[in-house]
Write a protein that holds these residues in place. Structure first.
Motif, PDB file in Angstrom:
ATOM      1  N   GLY A 186     -17.824   8.563 -35.794  1.00 15.29           N
ATOM      2  CA  GLY A 186     -18.316   9.922 -35.713  1.00 15.29           C
ATOM      3  C   GLY A 186     -18.508  10.416 -34.291  1.00 15.29           C
ATOM      4  N   ALA A 187     -18.765   9.490 -33.355  1.00 13.37           N
ATOM      5  CA  ALA A 187     -19.063   9.889 -31.978  1.00 13.37           C
ATOM      6  C   ALA A 187     -17.839   9.930 -31.080  1.00 13.37           C
ATOM      7  CB  ALA A 187     -20.098   8.936 -31.370  1.00 13.37           C
ATOM      8  N   ALA A 188     -16.766   9.252 -31.462  1.00 11.67           N
ATOM      9  CA  ALA A 188     -15.572   9.183 -30.611  1.00 11.67           C
ATOM     10  C   ALA A 188     -14.756  10.463 -30.730  1.00 11.67           C
ATOM     11  CB  ALA A 188     -14.718   7.981 -30.986  1.00 11.67           C
ATOM     12  N   THR A 189     -14.568  11.143 -29.620  1.00 16.32           N
ATOM     13  CA  THR A 189     -13.765  12.371 -29.632  1.00 16.32           C
ATOM     14  C   THR A 189     -12.295  12.096 -29.345  1.00 16.32           C
ATOM     15  OG1 THR A 189     -14.233  12.781 -27.291  1.00 16.32           O
ATOM     16  CG2 THR A 189     -15.746  13.740 -28.903  1.00 16.32           C
ATOM     17  N   GLY A 190     -11.994  10.903 -28.813  1.00 16.22           N
ATOM     18  CA  GLY A 190     -10.622  10.567 -28.482  1.00 16.22           C
ATOM     19  C   GLY A 190     -10.146   9.290 -29.138  1.00 16.22           C
ATOM     20  N   ALA A 191     -10.753   8.161 -28.776  1.00 15.06           N
ATOM     21  CA  ALA A 191     -10.260   6.873 -29.267  1.00 15.06           C
ATOM     22  C   ALA A 191     -11.389   5.870 -29.407  1.00 15.06           C
ATOM     23  CB  ALA A 191      -9.183   6.320 -28.330  1.00 15.06           C
ATOM     24  N   VAL A 192     -11.142   4.876 -30.259  1.00 18.41           N
ATOM     25  CA  VAL A 192     -12.050   3.759 -30.494  1.00 18.41           C
ATOM     26  C   VAL A 192     -11.258   2.473 -30.313  1.00 18.41           C
ATOM     27  CG1 VAL A 192     -13.429   2.522 -32.215  1.00 18.41           C
ATOM     28  CG2 VAL A 192     -13.486   5.025 -32.136  1.00 18.41           C
ATOM     29  N   LEU A 193     -11.864   1.504 -29.640  1.00 16.20           N
ATOM     30  CA  LEU A 193     -11.273   0.168 -29.534  1.00 16.20           C
ATOM     31  C   LEU A 193     -12.320  -0.853 -29.936  1.00 16.20           C
ATOM     32  CD1 LEU A 193      -9.023  -1.821 -28.681  1.00 16.20           C
ATOM     33  CD2 LEU A 193     -10.051  -1.816 -26.397  1.00 16.20           C
ATOM     34  N   ILE A 194     -11.984  -1.672 -30.937  1.00 15.18           N
ATOM     35  CA  ILE A 194     -12.880  -2.731 -31.401  1.00 15.18           C
ATOM     36  C   ILE A 194     -12.151  -4.056 -31.248  1.00 15.18           C
ATOM     37  CG2 ILE A 194     -14.228  -3.629 -33.324  1.00 15.18           C
ATOM     38  CD1 ILE A 194     -14.415  -0.810 -34.429  1.00 15.18           C
ATOM     39  N   VAL A 195     -12.796  -5.011 -30.589  1.00 17.48           N
ATOM     40  CA  VAL A 195     -12.205  -6.331 -30.330  1.00 17.48           C
ATOM     41  C   VAL A 195     -13.153  -7.408 -30.856  1.00 17.48           C
ATOM     42  CG1 VAL A 195     -11.293  -7.900 -28.570  1.00 17.48           C
ATOM     43  CG2 VAL A 195     -11.125  -5.416 -28.237  1.00 17.48           C
ATOM     44  N   GLU A 196     -12.594  -8.409 -31.519  1.00 12.84           N
ATOM     45  CA  GLU A 196     -13.357  -9.539 -32.039  1.00 12.84           C
ATOM     46  C   GLU A 196     -12.595 -10.833 -31.748  1.00 12.84           C
ATOM     47  OE1 GLU A 196     -16.466  -9.883 -34.328  1.00 12.84           O
ATOM     48  OE2 GLU A 196     -16.705  -8.340 -32.806  1.00 12.84           O
ATOM     49  N   PRO A 197     -13.259 -11.986 -31.862  1.00 12.94           N
ATOM     50  CA  PRO A 197     -12.546 -13.254 -31.665  1.00 12.94           C
ATOM     51  C   PRO A 197     -11.362 -13.375 -32.621  1.00 12.94           C
ATOM     52  CG  PRO A 197     -14.914 -13.617 -31.715  1.00 12.94           C
ATOM     53  CD  PRO A 197     -14.693 -12.189 -32.134  1.00 12.94           C
ATOM     54  N   GLY A 198     -10.314 -14.050 -32.159  1.00 12.28           N
ATOM     55  CA  GLY A 198      -9.098 -14.193 -32.955  1.00 12.28           C
ATOM     56  C   GLY A 198      -9.179 -15.310 -33.963  1.00 12.28           C
ATOM     57  N   THR A 199     -10.183 -15.232 -34.833  1.00 13.08           N
ATOM     58  CA  THR A 199     -10.412 -16.209 -35.893  1.00 13.08           C
ATOM     59  C   THR A 199     -10.246 -15.507 -37.233  1.00 13.08           C
ATOM     60  OG1 THR A 199     -12.775 -15.695 -35.985  1.00 13.08           O
ATOM     61  CG2 THR A 199     -12.088 -17.428 -34.434  1.00 13.08           C
ATOM     62  N   PRO A 200     -10.134 -16.264 -38.326  1.00 14.99           N
ATOM     63  CA  PRO A 200     -10.067 -15.593 -39.633  1.00 14.99           C
ATOM     64  C   PRO A 200     -11.258 -14.665 -39.883  1.00 14.99           C
ATOM     65  CG  PRO A 200      -9.359 -17.864 -39.851  1.00 14.99           C
ATOM     66  CD  PRO A 200      -9.866 -17.716 -38.440  1.00 14.99           C
ATOM     67  N   ASP A 201     -12.452 -15.098 -39.504  1.00 16.73           N
ATOM     68  CA  ASP A 201     -13.628 -14.241 -39.693  1.00 16.73           C
ATOM     69  C   ASP A 201     -13.573 -13.010 -38.786  1.00 16.73           C
ATOM     70  OD1 ASP A 201     -14.665 -15.900 -41.615  1.00 16.73           O
ATOM     71  OD2 ASP A 201     -16.098 -16.899 -40.288  1.00 16.73           O
ATOM     72  N   GLY A 202     -13.125 -13.204 -37.543  1.00 15.43           N
ATOM     73  CA  GLY A 202     -13.001 -12.073 -36.635  1.00 15.43           C
ATOM     74  C   GLY A 202     -12.005 -11.059 -37.145  1.00 15.43           C
ATOM     75  N   LYS A 265      -7.860 -16.058 -27.634  1.00 15.88           N
ATOM     76  CA  LYS A 265      -7.354 -15.495 -28.888  1.00 15.88           C
ATOM     77  C   LYS A 265      -8.295 -14.387 -29.353  1.00 15.88           C
ATOM     78  CE  LYS A 265      -4.182 -18.628 -28.776  1.00 15.88           C
ATOM     79  NZ  LYS A 265      -4.250 -19.840 -29.602  1.00 15.88           N
ATOM     80  N   PHE A 266      -7.723 -13.257 -29.744  1.00 16.21           N
ATOM     81  CA  PHE A 266      -8.546 -12.120 -30.139  1.00 16.21           C
ATOM     82  C   PHE A 266      -7.838 -11.287 -31.200  1.00 16.21           C
ATOM     83  CE2 PHE A 266      -5.740 -10.661 -26.852  1.00 16.21           C
ATOM     84  CZ  PHE A 266      -5.418  -9.348 -27.174  1.00 16.21           C
ATOM     85  N   SER A 267      -8.631 -10.566 -31.991  1.00 16.63           N
ATOM     86  CA  SER A 267      -8.136  -9.571 -32.943  1.00 16.63           C
ATOM     87  C   SER A 267      -8.691  -8.222 -32.523  1.00 16.63           C
ATOM     88  CB  SER A 267      -8.580  -9.909 -34.365  1.00 16.63           C
ATOM     89  OG  SER A 267      -8.009 -11.118 -34.821  1.00 16.63           O
ATOM     90  N   TYR A 268      -7.961  -7.154 -32.828  1.00 14.81           N
ATOM     91  CA  TYR A 268      -8.447  -5.843 -32.402  1.00 14.81           C
ATOM     92  C   TYR A 268      -7.846  -4.734 -33.239  1.00 14.81           C
ATOM     93  CZ  TYR A 268      -4.005  -4.611 -30.065  1.00 14.81           C
ATOM     94  OH  TYR A 268      -2.698  -4.291 -29.795  1.00 14.81           O
ATOM     95  N   VAL A 269      -8.484  -3.573 -33.144  1.00 12.87           N
ATOM     96  CA  VAL A 269      -7.910  -2.339 -33.687  1.00 12.87           C
ATOM     97  C   VAL A 269      -8.244  -1.217 -32.722  1.00 12.87           C
ATOM     98  CG1 VAL A 269      -9.951  -1.841 -35.119  1.00 12.87           C
ATOM     99  CG2 VAL A 269      -7.749  -0.786 -35.671  1.00 12.87           C
ATOM    100  N   ALA A 270      -7.258  -0.389 -32.443  1.00 11.86           N
ATOM    101  CA  ALA A 270      -7.440   0.823 -31.641  1.00 11.86           C
ATOM    102  C   ALA A 270      -7.047   1.997 -32.515  1.00 11.86           C
ATOM    103  CB  ALA A 270      -6.574   0.776 -30.386  1.00 11.86           C
TER     104      ALA A 270
END
Length: 338
Positions: A186-202, A265-270
């Motif tokens: 709701g607060a992002a006017t342009g983009a969001v980037l979320i990064v977590e460890p590159g594990t199954p849980d991440g 190792k990392f997982s992410y979504v932008a």
């Protein structure tokens, strides 16, 4: 700041100054405790970083790797958003500012520095983050605001062009994770980037966040070539990537080991509020080079995973495949598709 030094080297120099004078035994002991903590279940009733020794240990132990992971993910976001530049950036759970350093580097050639606000629960982390930012000499970092905030469902966010949430969701309860992602969307006017460890849980946390961002009206810019369902069957595999981290002698001393590098190792979504130009396809495993051919595991825009064989007969595309790395878009803009 020495303008001839790339930002990762500036960061290593600042970290060396941070640990100067601290007893090695205290730093090593704090690192051992933090490793045990981050590999287990993270409590949410108290900050993980309790004092300056903890923060110094954390910074030396994690900042270089977190910086490289966010740096890599930001590269994919920038590939999908062209000339877009955020005027403002909020670094949620930013601690000592790894993501803020990566953002400062990503848009270092912009007409004006990205105005960054770092939010974190731990005041010692914010204090050290300010110190490292001042040592950087980078305007966008030196002018950043460092604010204490409880990260979770009670967090109130101001709007920002870019919001990053790196290695934070694992520290929250399931309800707080969902509330935070919704607030970020709701607060992002342009983009969001979320990064977590590159594990199954991440990866599972990233997929949940991805679904919520899409439901809030954002479009996936990276790593996926689409905003449809992930083609990976839950429980059978997980999507993650790798960033090479150069290890200084200081880093090797704090973390142990003798190699000059490690792979984070990392997982992410932008995701973006505007229409991005995502990759045609994404290399989702380390390419396998065989005699006269390269095997590429790709995520495709039609919600499929496919292994593609690129051989010498494909000419320039084969040469591009030999240079392709895990996480790269495919095909490169300079090569013709098969």
């Amino acid at each position: 700041m020495n303008d001839s030094l790339p930002l990762p080297d500036v960061l290593r120099s600042a970290l060396a100054g941070l640990l100067d004078g601290l007893p090695p035994s205290a730093t090593t002991g704090a690192v051992d405790r933090l490793i045990g903590h981050y590999r287990g279940v993270v409590p949410t009733h108290a900050p993980v970083l309790r004092d300056r020794s903890d923060v110094a240990a954390y910074a030396a132990y994690r900042m270089p790797a977190t910086f490289e992971a966010v740096r890599s993910a930001l590269g994919a976001l920038r590939d999908a958003t062209g000339t877009w530049t955020p005027a403002t950036h909020t670094d949620i759970g930013g601690g000592t500012g790894s993501a803020s350093w990566a953002v400062a580097e990503a848009w270092q050639d912009a007409d004006a520095p990205v105005a960054t606000t770092v939010l974190d629960w731990a005041e010692p982390a914010l204090a050290v983050g300010r110190e490292l930012a001042e040592a950087s000499g980078v305007p966008g970092l030196r002018e950043a605001r460092w604010q204490r905030a409880r990260i979770g469902s009670a967090l109130t966010l101001e709007s920002a062009g870019l919001i990053t949430v790196s290695y934070v969701l694992n520290e929250l309860t399931a309800d707080d994770r969902r509330a935070l992602v919704d607030a970020v969307a709701g607060a992002a006017t342009g983009a969001v980037l979320i990064v977590e460890p590159g594990t199954p849980d991440g990866y599972a946390r990233i997929i949940e966040a991805r679904d919520r961002l899409i439901a809030a009206g954002l479009s996936v810019a990276a790593p996926c070539p689409h905003s449809a369902a992930c083609p990976i069957e839950p429980g059978t595999d997980w999507c993650h990537f790798s960033a090479r981290v150069s290890r200084s002698s200081l880093h090797r001393q704090v973390k142990g080991g003798s190699l000059a590098y490690e792979d984070e190792k990392f997982s992410y979504v932008a995701a973006t509020r505007f229409d991005p130009d995502p990759a045609t396809a994404r290399v989702v495993r380390r390419p396998q080079i065989r005699k006269g051919q390269v095997l590429l595991d790709l995520c495709l825009p039609d919600e499929r995973l496919r292994r593609e064989t690129v051989s010498k007969r494909h000419g320039p595309l084969y040469r591009a495949a030999r240079d392709a790395e895990w996480g790269d878009p495919w095909p490169p803009h300079s090569a013709d598709p098969l």
